[in-house]
Design a protein around this motif. Structure first.
Motif, PDB file in Angstrom:
ATOM      1  N   LEU A 133     134.315  34.654  93.333  1.00 12.67           N
ATOM      2  CA  LEU A 133     134.252  33.509  92.424  1.00 12.67           C
ATOM      3  C   LEU A 133     134.786  32.247  93.102  1.00 12.67           C
ATOM      4  O   LEU A 133     134.198  31.172  92.975  1.00 12.67           O
ATOM      5  CB  LEU A 133     135.028  33.799  91.141  1.00 12.67           C
ATOM      6  CG  LEU A 133     134.455  34.915  90.260  1.00 12.67           C
ATOM      7  CD1 LEU A 133     135.428  35.277  89.156  1.00 12.67           C
ATOM      8  CD2 LEU A 133     133.108  34.520  89.697  1.00 12.67           C
ATOM      9  N   ARG A 134     135.887  32.396  93.825  1.00 14.03           N
ATOM     10  CA  ARG A 134     136.472  31.255  94.547  1.00 14.03           C
ATOM     11  C   ARG A 134     135.487  30.736  95.592  1.00 14.03           C
ATOM     12  O   ARG A 134     135.281  29.534  95.728  1.00 14.03           O
ATOM     13  CB  ARG A 134     137.790  31.668  95.192  1.00 14.03           C
ATOM     14  CG  ARG A 134     138.484  30.557  95.921  1.00 14.03           C
ATOM     15  CD  ARG A 134     139.825  30.973  96.486  1.00 14.03           C
ATOM     16  NE  ARG A 134     139.824  32.383  96.845  1.00 14.03           N
ATOM     17  CZ  ARG A 134     140.883  33.174  96.788  1.00 14.03           C
ATOM     18  NH1 ARG A 134     142.046  32.723  96.413  1.00 14.03           N
ATOM     19  NH2 ARG A 134     140.798  34.433  97.130  1.00 14.03           N
ATOM     20  N   LYS A 165     133.291  26.994  96.090  1.00 10.28           N
ATOM     21  CA  LYS A 165     133.291  26.190  97.309  1.00 10.28           C
ATOM     22  C   LYS A 165     131.889  25.955  97.853  1.00 10.28           C
ATOM     23  O   LYS A 165     131.681  25.107  98.703  1.00 10.28           O
ATOM     24  CB  LYS A 165     134.114  26.882  98.405  1.00 10.28           C
ATOM     25  CG  LYS A 165     135.585  26.914  98.127  1.00 10.28           C
ATOM     26  CD  LYS A 165     136.294  27.618  99.275  1.00 10.28           C
ATOM     27  CE  LYS A 165     137.758  27.768  99.009  1.00 10.28           C
ATOM     28  NZ  LYS A 165     138.437  28.528 100.079  1.00 10.28           N
ATOM     29  N   SER A 166     130.927  26.718  97.363  1.00  8.20           N
ATOM     30  CA  SER A 166     129.561  26.650  97.879  1.00  8.20           C
ATOM     31  C   SER A 166     128.993  25.243  97.728  1.00  8.20           C
ATOM     32  O   SER A 166     129.070  24.636  96.668  1.00  8.20           O
ATOM     33  CB  SER A 166     128.676  27.646  97.123  1.00  8.20           C
ATOM     34  OG  SER A 166     127.332  27.483  97.497  1.00  8.20           O
ATOM     35  N   THR A 167     128.433  24.750  98.791  1.00 17.07           N
ATOM     36  CA  THR A 167     127.833  23.417  98.742  1.00 17.07           C
ATOM     37  C   THR A 167     126.433  23.451  98.147  1.00 17.07           C
ATOM     38  O   THR A 167     125.940  22.437  97.676  1.00 17.07           O
ATOM     39  CB  THR A 167     127.763  22.808 100.157  1.00 17.07           C
ATOM     40  OG1 THR A 167     127.021  23.690 101.009  1.00 17.07           O
ATOM     41  CG2 THR A 167     129.156  22.592 100.713  1.00 17.07           C
ATOM     42  N   PRO A 225     128.852  38.235  80.436  1.00 19.57           N
ATOM     43  CA  PRO A 225     129.002  37.031  81.264  1.00 19.57           C
ATOM     44  C   PRO A 225     128.887  37.357  82.760  1.00 19.57           C
ATOM     45  O   PRO A 225     129.306  38.423  83.213  1.00 19.57           O
ATOM     46  CB  PRO A 225     130.410  36.531  80.922  1.00 19.57           C
ATOM     47  CG  PRO A 225     130.675  37.084  79.550  1.00 19.57           C
ATOM     48  CD  PRO A 225     129.969  38.414  79.504  1.00 19.57           C
ATOM     49  N   ASP A 226     128.314  36.435  83.520  1.00 21.07           N
ATOM     50  CA  ASP A 226     128.069  36.651  84.948  1.00 21.07           C
ATOM     51  C   ASP A 226     129.333  36.914  85.748  1.00 21.07           C
ATOM     52  O   ASP A 226     129.277  37.537  86.803  1.00 21.07           O
ATOM     53  CB  ASP A 226     127.345  35.449  85.565  1.00 21.07           C
ATOM     54  CG  ASP A 226     125.888  35.372  85.155  1.00 21.07           C
ATOM     55  OD1 ASP A 226     125.328  36.407  84.731  1.00 21.07           O
ATOM     56  OD2 ASP A 226     125.308  34.281  85.263  1.00 21.07           O
ATOM     57  N   ASP A 227     130.485  36.453  85.268  1.00 19.44           N
ATOM     58  CA  ASP A 227     131.702  36.645  86.052  1.00 19.44           C
ATOM     59  C   ASP A 227     132.375  37.998  85.813  1.00 19.44           C
ATOM     60  O   ASP A 227     133.311  38.350  86.525  1.00 19.44           O
ATOM     61  CB  ASP A 227     132.698  35.507  85.824  1.00 19.44           C
ATOM     62  CG  ASP A 227     133.171  35.398  84.385  1.00 19.44           C
ATOM     63  OD1 ASP A 227     132.551  36.004  83.492  1.00 19.44           O
ATOM     64  OD2 ASP A 227     134.170  34.690  84.158  1.00 19.44           O
ATOM     65  N   VAL A 228     131.882  38.799  84.860  1.00 12.95           N
ATOM     66  CA  VAL A 228     132.463  40.122  84.624  1.00 12.95           C
ATOM     67  C   VAL A 228     132.209  40.990  85.853  1.00 12.95           C
ATOM     68  O   VAL A 228     131.074  41.179  86.275  1.00 12.95           O
ATOM     69  CB  VAL A 228     131.860  40.786  83.365  1.00 12.95           C
ATOM     70  CG1 VAL A 228     132.295  42.243  83.254  1.00 12.95           C
ATOM     71  CG2 VAL A 228     132.240  40.011  82.122  1.00 12.95           C
ATOM     72  N   GLY A 229     133.281  41.473  86.428  1.00 18.00           N
ATOM     73  CA  GLY A 229     133.167  42.348  87.586  1.00 18.00           C
ATOM     74  C   GLY A 229     132.991  41.642  88.913  1.00 18.00           C
ATOM     75  O   GLY A 229     132.781  42.284  89.931  1.00 18.00           O
TER      76      GLY A 229
END
Length: 172
Positions: free
Chosen positions: A156-157, A161-163, A146-150
């Motif tokens: 991630l936060r 918030k990215s527009t 998964p892309d969020d590993v590491g």
């Protein structure tokens, strides 16, 4: 991560060093595991009545089997987590000393800390090693994680918030 590599490539791939990175998925997971193990030892020391345990990250015992055997790694990781979480409560704000080699020519520096801070350090430190393990898994072994590993919690936060909604992988 260990089980994903095992399921996709078999146990031997877990210890196969990526020539670009110079280490295997198993090596990065072992390194992270052993930092958490230092915290677990401090938890046990505090539960046994020790006043100020020392967490010696650089002097930790290295278990090579952890980086060679993904089944062993997964089992030991579950045991380690249970040992830290289960049993008698421990004061997370208890004083500990963290030992670090700050240069190669002198002894370790003993830095005052708390168990809470060192558990946070171990988790944060592991995040970055998980990122490298993900790079080795994907680039060297062809295992998608998964892309969020590491990826660091702050990254991630910030992404949430990215527009633009664009995903930019900047290395964890």
């Amino acid at each position: 991560i260990a089980e994903a590599v095992l399921d996709s490539c078999g146990a031997a791939a877990f210890a196969d060093a990526c020539p670009t990175i110079g280490a295997s998925v198993g090596a990065h997971l072992r390194h992270s595991f052993e930092h958490v193990q230092c915290c677990a030892s401090a938890v046990e020391s505090l539960r046994s009545g020790s006043r100020t345990p020392i967490l010696n990250y650089d002097g930790r015992e290295r278990d090579a089997e952890l980086e060679r055997d993904p089944i062993y790694m997964a089992a030991r990781s579950r045991e380690l987590a249970a040992g830290v979480l289960d049993g008698d409560a421990v004061n997370l704000d208890a004083e500990v000393l963290a030992a670090f080699a700050l240069d190669a020519s002198s002894g370790d520096a003993l830095l005052p800390s708390t168990l809470r801070r060192e558990l946070a350090f171990a988790a944060h430190h592991a995040t970055h090693h998980f990122f490298v393990a993900r790079l080795v898994a994907k680039g060297h072994l062809g295992v998608d994680l998964p892309d969020d590993v590491g990826r660091a919690p702050a990254t991630l936060r910030n992404d949430r918030k990215s527009t633009t909604g664009a995903y930019v992988d900047v290395g964890g």
